[in-house]
Design a protein around this motif. Structure first.
Motif, PDB file in Angstrom:
ATOM      1  N   CYS A  97      78.861  65.959 -15.834  1.00 35.29           N
ATOM      2  CA  CYS A  97      78.736  66.165 -14.386  1.00 35.29           C
ATOM      3  C   CYS A  97      79.474  65.053 -13.610  1.00 35.29           C
ATOM      4  O   CYS A  97      79.203  64.837 -12.424  1.00 35.29           O
ATOM      5  CB  CYS A  97      77.272  66.251 -13.991  1.00 35.29           C
TER       6      CYS A  97
ATOM      7  N   CYS B 245      70.728  63.977 -16.244  1.00 39.90           N
ATOM      8  CA  CYS B 245      71.516  62.937 -15.577  1.00 39.90           C
ATOM      9  C   CYS B 245      70.651  62.196 -14.551  1.00 39.90           C
ATOM     10  O   CYS B 245      70.098  62.828 -13.647  1.00 39.90           O
ATOM     11  CB  CYS B 245      72.724  63.577 -14.900  1.00 39.90           C
TER      12      CYS B 245
ATOM     13  N   HIS C 272      79.400  61.770 -13.885  1.00 40.20           N
ATOM     14  CA  HIS C 272      78.724  60.502 -13.586  1.00 40.20           C
ATOM     15  C   HIS C 272      78.984  59.498 -14.709  1.00 40.20           C
ATOM     16  O   HIS C 272      79.390  59.885 -15.803  1.00 40.20           O
ATOM     17  CB  HIS C 272      77.226  60.735 -13.347  1.00 40.20           C
TER      18      HIS C 272
END
Ligand SMILES: [Zn+2]
Ligand SMILES: [Zn+2]
Length: 182
Positions: free
Chosen positions: A28, A50, A30
């Protein structure tokens, strides 16, 4: 030493640690420092998510460890063997990830600026209110002071008048006494 411009910071809430050597990168987009990456890895595979956006990590490839200080020799061969389309795809994903991270840094700084601006405005307002409260208190005290001062003046006038009257009275008494003695 790399400059701040080409450094990543951990996306875990309240961490913002500069990532120097090991980065944990998620699907994602990150990134986490060694400590936060390990904390995620310690969780059961099915229950990993996450810490920055809450996305569910379905498998082991949802978060990968990346050593950033690889040697030139290692990097030279990193993409060798792939066809140009795959190389472009990998490079494109890497650049998209990098841009997203830089946007996050900007957003975070904008939020900080907004927070400090709001705090300064609120404190200025409080200060203005405190000032106006202090001004009305001073005004009330000045009125009381004026009132007490005028009462004191009246009392002093009365005292002086009383002293004058009693002085005259005593003088008259003395003169009467003197006249009687003649
Ligand atoms: Zn961290
Ligand atoms: Zn995420």
């Amino acid at each position: 030493m790399s400059s701040q411009r080409d450094q990543l910071v951990c996306n875990a809430r309240d961490c913002f640690k500069k990532i120097e050597d090991v980065a944990w990168i998620t699907f994602c987009s990150h990134v986490f420092c060694a400590q936060h990456g390990k904390e995620i890895k310690l969780q059961q595979i099915g229950s990993r998510s996450c810490p920055a956006c809450g996305s569910h990590f379905r498998d082991d490839l949802s978060i990968v460890e990346r050593k950033l200080n690889r040697s030139m020799q290692y990097r030279a061969l990193l993409l060798c063997g792939y066809c140009p389309e795959t190389i472009m795809e990998i490079a494109n994903n890497g650049i998209t990830f990098w841009n997203f991270q830089k946007q996050q840094v900007c957003l975070n700084l904008e939020r900080k600026v907004e927070y400090y601006r709001e705090t300064v405005t609120r404190l200025k307002k409080d200060l203005a209110q405190d000032k106006s409260e202090a001004a009305s208190k001073i005004h009330r005290l000045e009125q009381q002071l004026e009132l007490v001062q005028s009462k004191l003046n009246e009392a002093n006038e009365e005292k002086a008048a009383l002293r004058a009257t009693s002085g005259e009275h005593a003088r008259n008494h003395h003169q009467v006494k003197k006249r009687r003695n003649i």
